[in-house]
Motif scaffolding. Structure first.
Motif, PDB file in Angstrom:
ATOM      1  N   PRO A 803       0.833  -1.208   0.000  1.00 59.10           N
ATOM      2  CA  PRO A 803       0.000   0.000   0.000  1.00 59.10           C
ATOM      3  C   PRO A 803       0.868   1.258   0.000  1.00 59.10           C
ATOM      4  O   PRO A 803       1.885   1.318   0.676  1.00 59.10           O
ATOM      5  CB  PRO A 803      -0.779  -0.113   1.317  1.00 59.10           C
ATOM      6  N   ILE A 804       0.438   2.247  -0.790  1.00 61.10           N
ATOM      7  CA  ILE A 804       1.232   3.475  -0.928  1.00 61.10           C
ATOM      8  C   ILE A 804       1.211   4.259   0.379  1.00 61.10           C
ATOM      9  O   ILE A 804       0.152   4.544   0.935  1.00 61.10           O
ATOM     10  CB  ILE A 804       0.667   4.349  -2.069  1.00 61.10           C
ATOM     11  N   LEU A 805       2.382   4.609   0.867  1.00 70.66           N
ATOM     12  CA  LEU A 805       2.481   5.430   2.073  1.00 70.66           C
ATOM     13  C   LEU A 805       2.776   6.881   1.701  1.00 70.66           C
ATOM     14  O   LEU A 805       2.185   7.814   2.227  1.00 70.66           O
ATOM     15  CB  LEU A 805       3.599   4.887   2.976  1.00 70.66           C
ATOM     16  N   CYS A 806       3.708   7.054   0.766  1.00 69.46           N
ATOM     17  CA  CYS A 806       4.067   8.413   0.341  1.00 69.46           C
ATOM     18  C   CYS A 806       3.260   8.744  -0.909  1.00 69.46           C
ATOM     19  O   CYS A 806       3.544   8.232  -1.996  1.00 69.46           O
ATOM     20  CB  CYS A 806       5.560   8.487   0.039  1.00 69.46           C
ATOM     21  N   ALA A 807       2.216   9.585  -0.721  1.00 73.38           N
ATOM     22  CA  ALA A 807       1.335   9.900  -1.852  1.00 73.38           C
ATOM     23  C   ALA A 807       2.053  10.759  -2.893  1.00 73.38           C
ATOM     24  O   ALA A 807       1.797  10.643  -4.078  1.00 73.38           O
ATOM     25  CB  ALA A 807       0.086  10.621  -1.347  1.00 73.38           C
ATOM     26  N   CYS A 808       2.989  11.603  -2.451  1.00 69.79           N
ATOM     27  CA  CYS A 808       3.650  12.510  -3.406  1.00 69.79           C
ATOM     28  C   CYS A 808       4.470  11.729  -4.420  1.00 69.79           C
ATOM     29  O   CYS A 808       4.456  12.015  -5.615  1.00 69.79           O
ATOM     30  CB  CYS A 808       4.557  13.491  -2.672  1.00 69.79           C
ATOM     31  N   ASN A 809       5.238  10.723  -3.938  1.00 69.81           N
ATOM     32  CA  ASN A 809       6.142  10.000  -4.848  1.00 69.81           C
ATOM     33  C   ASN A 809       5.726   8.550  -5.069  1.00 69.81           C
ATOM     34  O   ASN A 809       6.492   7.769  -5.630  1.00 69.81           O
ATOM     35  CB  ASN A 809       7.570  10.058  -4.304  1.00 69.81           C
ATOM     36  N   ALA A 810       4.515   8.190  -4.632  1.00 70.32           N
ATOM     37  CA  ALA A 810       3.966   6.853  -4.843  1.00 70.32           C
ATOM     38  C   ALA A 810       4.920   5.759  -4.373  1.00 70.32           C
ATOM     39  O   ALA A 810       5.289   4.855  -5.120  1.00 70.32           O
ATOM     40  CB  ALA A 810       3.595   6.649  -6.311  1.00 70.32           C
ATOM     41  N   VAL A 811       5.357   5.834  -3.121  1.00 71.01           N
ATOM     42  CA  VAL A 811       6.241   4.797  -2.565  1.00 71.01           C
ATOM     43  C   VAL A 811       5.433   3.976  -1.557  1.00 71.01           C
ATOM     44  O   VAL A 811       4.768   4.535  -0.674  1.00 71.01           O
ATOM     45  CB  VAL A 811       7.479   5.415  -1.872  1.00 71.01           C
ATOM     46  N   GLY A 812       5.501   2.653  -1.702  1.00 68.46           N
ATOM     47  CA  GLY A 812       4.671   1.778  -0.883  1.00 68.46           C
ATOM     48  C   GLY A 812       5.359   1.329   0.403  1.00 68.46           C
ATOM     49  O   GLY A 812       6.583   1.409   0.549  1.00 68.46           O
ATOM     50  N   VAL A 813       4.535   0.807   1.312  1.00 71.90           N
ATOM     51  CA  VAL A 813       5.005   0.354   2.627  1.00 71.90           C
ATOM     52  C   VAL A 813       6.057  -0.754   2.480  1.00 71.90           C
ATOM     53  O   VAL A 813       7.080  -0.760   3.182  1.00 71.90           O
ATOM     54  CB  VAL A 813       3.793  -0.176   3.431  1.00 71.90           C
ATOM     55  N   LYS A 814       5.806  -1.695   1.542  1.00 68.24           N
ATOM     56  CA  LYS A 814       6.734  -2.830   1.441  1.00 68.24           C
ATOM     57  C   LYS A 814       8.097  -2.372   0.928  1.00 68.24           C
ATOM     58  O   LYS A 814       9.138  -2.859   1.361  1.00 68.24           O
ATOM     59  CB  LYS A 814       6.142  -3.914   0.543  1.00 68.24           C
ATOM     60  N   ALA A 815       8.079  -1.431  -0.022  1.00 67.84           N
ATOM     61  CA  ALA A 815       9.347  -0.933  -0.558  1.00 67.84           C
ATOM     62  C   ALA A 815      10.150  -0.240   0.543  1.00 67.84           C
ATOM     63  O   ALA A 815      11.364  -0.428   0.668  1.00 67.84           O
ATOM     64  CB  ALA A 815       9.079   0.024  -1.714  1.00 67.84           C
ATOM     65  N   ILE A 816       9.464   0.543   1.363  1.00 63.62           N
ATOM     66  CA  ILE A 816      10.161   1.246   2.464  1.00 63.62           C
ATOM     67  C   ILE A 816      10.678   0.215   3.477  1.00 63.62           C
ATOM     68  O   ILE A 816      11.815   0.292   3.944  1.00 63.62           O
ATOM     69  CB  ILE A 816       9.217   2.261   3.141  1.00 63.62           C
ATOM     70  N   GLY A 817       9.824  -0.788   3.773  1.00 63.92           N
ATOM     71  CA  GLY A 817      10.207  -1.830   4.731  1.00 63.92           C
ATOM     72  C   GLY A 817      11.458  -2.581   4.267  1.00 63.92           C
ATOM     73  O   GLY A 817      12.355  -2.856   5.069  1.00 63.92           O
ATOM     74  N   ARG A 818      11.515  -2.883   2.972  1.00 66.16           N
ATOM     75  CA  ARG A 818      12.692  -3.599   2.466  1.00 66.16           C
ATOM     76  C   ARG A 818      13.949  -2.754   2.643  1.00 66.16           C
ATOM     77  O   ARG A 818      14.997  -3.246   3.028  1.00 66.16           O
ATOM     78  CB  ARG A 818      12.488  -3.947   0.974  1.00 66.16           C
ATOM     79  N   PHE A 819      13.809  -1.441   2.380  1.00 71.83           N
ATOM     80  CA  PHE A 819      14.978  -0.569   2.505  1.00 71.83           C
ATOM     81  C   PHE A 819      15.442  -0.511   3.962  1.00 71.83           C
ATOM     82  O   PHE A 819      16.626  -0.612   4.257  1.00 71.83           O
ATOM     83  CB  PHE A 819      14.654   0.848   2.001  1.00 71.83           C
ATOM     84  N   ILE A 820      14.467  -0.400   4.873  1.00 72.59           N
ATOM     85  CA  ILE A 820      14.830  -0.306   6.302  1.00 72.59           C
ATOM     86  C   ILE A 820      15.539  -1.598   6.742  1.00 72.59           C
ATOM     87  O   ILE A 820      16.546  -1.566   7.442  1.00 72.59           O
ATOM     88  CB  ILE A 820      13.572  -0.040   7.166  1.00 72.59           C
ATOM     89  N   GLN A 821      15.017  -2.729   6.264  1.00 72.62           N
ATOM     90  CA  GLN A 821      15.617  -4.010   6.663  1.00 72.62           C
ATOM     91  C   GLN A 821      17.043  -4.147   6.142  1.00 72.62           C
ATOM     92  O   GLN A 821      17.919  -4.655   6.823  1.00 72.62           O
ATOM     93  CB  GLN A 821      14.778  -5.146   6.100  1.00 72.62           C
ATOM     94  N   SER A 822      17.250  -3.669   4.914  1.00 65.90           N
ATOM     95  CA  SER A 822      18.583  -3.849   4.346  1.00 65.90           C
ATOM     96  C   SER A 822      19.551  -2.740   4.781  1.00 65.90           C
ATOM     97  O   SER A 822      20.720  -2.778   4.444  1.00 65.90           O
ATOM     98  CB  SER A 822      18.503  -3.932   2.815  1.00 65.90           C
ATOM     99  N   HIS A 823      19.033  -1.722   5.471  1.00 66.86           N
ATOM    100  CA  HIS A 823      19.914  -0.640   5.967  1.00 66.86           C
ATOM    101  C   HIS A 823      19.597  -0.410   7.446  1.00 66.86           C
ATOM    102  O   HIS A 823      19.053   0.627   7.828  1.00 66.86           O
ATOM    103  CB  HIS A 823      19.685   0.666   5.196  1.00 66.86           C
ATOM    104  N   PRO A 824      19.929  -1.383   8.304  1.00 63.08           N
ATOM    105  CA  PRO A 824      19.479  -1.300   9.705  1.00 63.08           C
ATOM    106  C   PRO A 824      20.000  -0.083  10.467  1.00 63.08           C
ATOM    107  O   PRO A 824      19.404   0.329  11.446  1.00 63.08           O
ATOM    108  CB  PRO A 824      19.985  -2.602  10.329  1.00 63.08           C
ATOM    109  N   SER A 825      21.119   0.508  10.021  1.00 61.88           N
ATOM    110  CA  SER A 825      21.613   1.663  10.787  1.00 61.88           C
ATOM    111  C   SER A 825      21.232   2.995  10.138  1.00 61.88           C
ATOM    112  O   SER A 825      21.711   4.056  10.542  1.00 61.88           O
ATOM    113  CB  SER A 825      23.131   1.564  10.964  1.00 61.88           C
TER     114      SER A 825
END
Ligand code: SF4
Length: 863
Positions: A803-825
């Motif tokens: 589901p899209i979280l950032c309406a301005c740039n159409a970025v979804g929750v899963k895409a953000i979650g993957r980035f956070i997981q792969s960049h823990p710090s």
């Protein structure tokens, strides 16, 4: 092309906007870096303004009983019907219900016509639903409706207390200014709200009080401040009155008693009390959670009492601050657009004021007493006392409590006029006469924001169809009724008259005095804040003694009720969605009507996450998707008020709310209705996309715009006997239909291709439909592999955005979650830079931060 400097038409922050029409007909929108409300920033709603300017939903021509007519005929009919009602039944047999969407010039003419020429005060506004309790509280404490703070105070405070305000979603740019101050100077933030809103999640301290216990809380704070030597004796002695009586009333509020009333622990309460006591620079900002209550005015005064007691008012970074919801609620207050006001901050109940205004207007008669406030006005429509009502720029069927009562009232009314931009709102559908008004970008005038700053809304588009300015429509009707004094050639003339009225008989006793404006440069008028940053800096108030008044505020607990319904707003929609509802990306954050329900209640009621629930009040009910969350207290639910008959078939939140009002302000209690909740026993669920607008027949159906068409979710209690017939009704004939149906008919899928392009697809099953909605929506209007469409997802797996979280740039929750997981710090900036989420308006940064915290929890636990 030079950009036009104008003002956002949504919330009370009043952001400056640069609008640049493009050669292809679109309009580019940017924040105005020079505007002192927003310094170039805009939220997701403001940034999407350019996408709301299409004509698809516009009312373009006057209509009588659904038939197009000329302006002359429509104007003559309205003038004649109003004149006849007044002649036969008196001035109080007619009413205007207007709007915080009005420009000040529109408001001025409406108020002048009703109070000074028709001779009734039956003019009220949807701002009654927004800030009437703040107005009443200001008048009781300060003698006038004057907001004592400015936005800069939020940046100069050491402690900001937000009461009943989801600032992060409802006033996002102001919230960002506060966040900026927190980063710079470490401002502490306390949020007082029964619900853990997006704002509460960022707070240093969140007090999840029992609904409506704010008066007890601030009475307890008052007593604590008195007992701990925090009284500013000199200020109280020289500049206030009624202290002793207020102290006596507050004395019963021991810590234990206050904690019990508020449903908090004594230590939570003490934390807050100590924070307030230790910080001299405190701003208490409040909004709908305070105002929309049967004790709204007392809540406002209980807050103001604490600021008066400690002298924390009208000093840098200190004061009680009402943040208004609507773009021009404040402008309406300035010209007296409420039933219990006069104009230019004069008082309808003072004979000298009435005489002064009548003299100024040279009017034939004046309203002699306050008129009917919003809820009472529609009651009078329903019981026949009001024979003709003119509703302008608002949609009361959706926004007033007890929607079915409003519908019944309008159906019973002999003559209903609606002036609006939108052709088919839930209210406009009930009108005898519809009058097309200019929309944002077409109209020209002024608005005043929450900090008393007047800004220009400027025209940068030609009028659509035959739409006219609201002030002109009313002036023409006034002339048709035989009144003089309405020969305005421009909004500048109206504004100049309003300015003169603020000076009339004003020896400095009224803070609202616009004489600093010289009247020569209306077109170029820069943002102008009346009263300065802090109008009570001299500690001289507008009461007869010049002293501010303490008001004793008795606490009345909410009576025992079933489940308490709290209605409110979501981040990316505005009120009844007549404009934000046109923009597909603004549905990405919240796509469907929903109800937040606590896990304990959900378990007790047998409701699982994402099931449909029915919320029922005394007179009506609504259906919405369950969002099971501990953000709401047990016994409470939260439901956004936006969805209505233009976006859903049975999801009007206010259908279940009650028409109870504050006895002083008349503001409805839209946050504490008693309702019941039960699981909706859906036998089938559906999801569809369509190039043309369809409204499938279903017990529940909610639709939204998507690129090249619409998407809808639906459900029903009985499985249709024949899916083919069901679809035929929904779709109409045409196209090449491919369908799949299970033997028991419980599952059905179909795709319709026309001229080689996908024009419709529908999926139904006994369980909620599991298909890739984003992927399907992107296929609409494209050449497709029909079997792939029927599968509901691509043959080859692609990375799902979620589901899209950032309406301005159409970025979804899963895409953000993957980035956070792969960049823990990663810190917040790195996540935003890496995903592009949160780099537009920034409104979604809170949710990104929450995702980062959630992701960090297991790590912290492991360590
Ligand atoms: S905060 Fe958003 S909605 Fe409010 S005025 Fe600014 S841009 Fe408009």
């Amino acid at each position: 092309m030079t950009a036009t400097k104008t003002t956002c038409p949504y919330c009370g922050v009043g952001c400056g906007v640069l609008a640049s029409p493009q050669p292809d007909g679109t309009v580019a929108i940017k924040g105005d870096p020079d505007h002192p409300a927003n310094f170039g920033k805009l939220c997701s709603k403001g940034l999407a303004l350019g996408e709301t300017l299409g004509l698809s939903q516009r009312l373009l021509y006057p209509e009588v009983n659904g038939q197009r007519t000329s302006w002359d005929q429509a104007t003559a009919l309205v003038a004649e019907k109003f004149s006849t009602a007044i002649a036969e039944h008196g001035p109080d047999s007619v009413a205007f219900y207007v709007s915080g969407q009005f420009l000040t010039e529109d408001y001025y003419v409406a108020n002048k016509l009703m109070k000074g020429f028709i001779g009734s005060a039956n003019i009220d506004t949807n701002s009654r639903l927004c800030m009437a309790s703040a107005v009443a509280g200001h008048k009781r404490a300060f003698g006038a409706d004057v907001v004592p703070c400015s936005y800069e105070d939020l940046e100069e405070a050491d402690l900001v207390v937000l009461v009943g305000s989801n600032l992060a979603w409802c006033h996002p740019v102001l919230f960002q200014r506060l966040q900026g101050a927190r980063e710079k100077r470490g401002t502490k933030v306390v949020v007082i709200d029964p619900r853990r809103s997006a704002t509460a999640e960022t707070a240093d301290l969140h007090l999840a009080i029992k609904p409506q216990s704010d008066v007890a809380l601030f009475n307890g704070l008052f007593r604590h401040l008195c007992g701990s030597g925090q009284i500013d004796g000199q200020f109280v002695h020289q500049h206030t009155e009624n202290f002793s009586a207020t102290l006596m009333a507050a004395n019963e509020w021991s810590l234990a008693k206050t904690a019990m009333a508020c449903g908090l622990t004594p230590s939570e309460l003490e934390n807050f009390f100590e924070l307030f006591a230790q910080n001299k620079r405190v701003v208490t900002a409040f909004s709908m959670g305070v105002n929309q209550s049967t004790s709204g005015t007392d809540k406002v005064n209980a807050i103001i009492n604490c600021h008066l007691l400690t002298g924390r008012i009208s000093k840098p970074g200190a004061g009680p601050f009402s943040i208004t919801g609507q773009p021009n609620a404040m402008g309406g207050r300035e010209v007296g657009g409420l039933a219990n006001m006069l104009a230019a901050h004069m008082d309808i109940e003072i004979a000298d004021h009435r005489a002064a205004v009548q003299q100024f207007w040279q009017s034939p008669r004046m309203a002699a007493r306050p008129g009917l406030k919003a809820v009472d006005m529609f009651d009078a429509v329903r019981d026949g006392r009001i024979k003709a009502i003119w509703i302008m720029a608002t949609n009361p069927v959706v926004s007033l409590p007890d929607s079915n009562r409003t519908v019944a009232a309008l159906k019973a009314c002999p003559f209903v006029v609606v002036s609006d931009v939108t052709a088919n709102t839930d209210t406009a559908r009930l009108a005898h006469v519809k009058l097309p008004a200019l929309g944002w970008g077409e109209k020209d005038g002024t608005v005043t924001n929450s900090e008393r700053r007047i800004s220009r809304q400027r025209e940068f588009l030609r009028a659509s169809g035959e739409a006219r300015a609201d002030w002109r429509i009313m002036a023409d009707v006034a002339k048709g009724m035989g009144f003089s004094g309405f020969d305005y050639a421009s909004p500048a003339e109206i504004f100049a008259e309003h300015v003169r009225l603020t000076q009339e008989g004003n020896d400095g006793s009224r803070k609202l005095d616009l004489s600093s404006w010289d009247g020569t440069d209306y077109d170029d008028l820069p943002p102008l804040q009346w009263g300065g940053s802090r109008p009570f800096e001299s500690a001289r108030f507008q009461t007869s003694t010049g002293k501010a008044r303490f008001v004793a505020t008795p606490y009345v607990a909410l009576s025992e009720q079933n489940i308490t319904l709290n209605t409110g707003r979501v981040r990316d929609q505005w009120h009844t969605m007549t404009r934000t509802g046109l923009v597909p990306k603004l549905f990405a954050h919240r796509a469907e009507p929903y109800v937040e329900i606590n896990p304990q209640d959900a378990a007790q009621l047998g409701i699982k996450a994402a099931e449909l629930v029915e919320v029922s009040g005394a007179l009506g009910n609504s259906l919405a998707r369950a969002l099971v969350t501990d953000a709401v207290r047990p016994g409470n639910i939260f439901q956004p008020m936006h969805w209505n008959g233009s976006f859903a078939c049975a999801s009007l939140a206010n259908a279940a709310s009650e028409a109870q009002v504050d006895p002083v302000s008349g503001q409805p209690a839209l946050k504490s209705a008693s309702v019941t909740v039960k699981r909706f026993a859906a036998a089938w669920h559906g999801f569809g996309i369509s190039r043309d607008h369809v409204t499938p027949k279903a017990d529940y159906c909610a639709w939204r715009p998507i690129n090249r068409g619409m998407a809808f979710e639906c459900a029903g209690e009985k499985v249709p006997k024949d899916w083919g017939v069901y679809l035929y009704q929904a779709l109409g004939a045409g196209g090449e239909v491919t369908s799949l149906q299970s033997h028991d008919s419980n599952s059905f899928r179909c795709a319709v291709v026309k001229d080689g392009q996908l024009v419709f697809a529908f999926f139904a099953s006994a369980a909620p439909v599991e298909v890739s909605r984003d992927w399907l929506q992107a296929r609409l209007g494209q050449r497709v592999n029909t079997l792939e469409v029927l599968a509901g997802r691509p043959q080859q797996a692609t990375e799902d955005q979620g589901p899209i979280l950032c309406a301005c740039n159409a970025v979804g929750v899963k895409a953000i979650g993957r980035f956070i997981q792969s960049h823990p710090s990663a810190n917040l900036e790195t996540v935003c830079d890496g995903t592009k989420a949160g780099t537009g308006c920034g409104s979604c940064r809170i949710e990104i931060r929450r995702m980062m915290h959630e992701a960090a929890k297991p790590l912290a636990a492991a360590e």
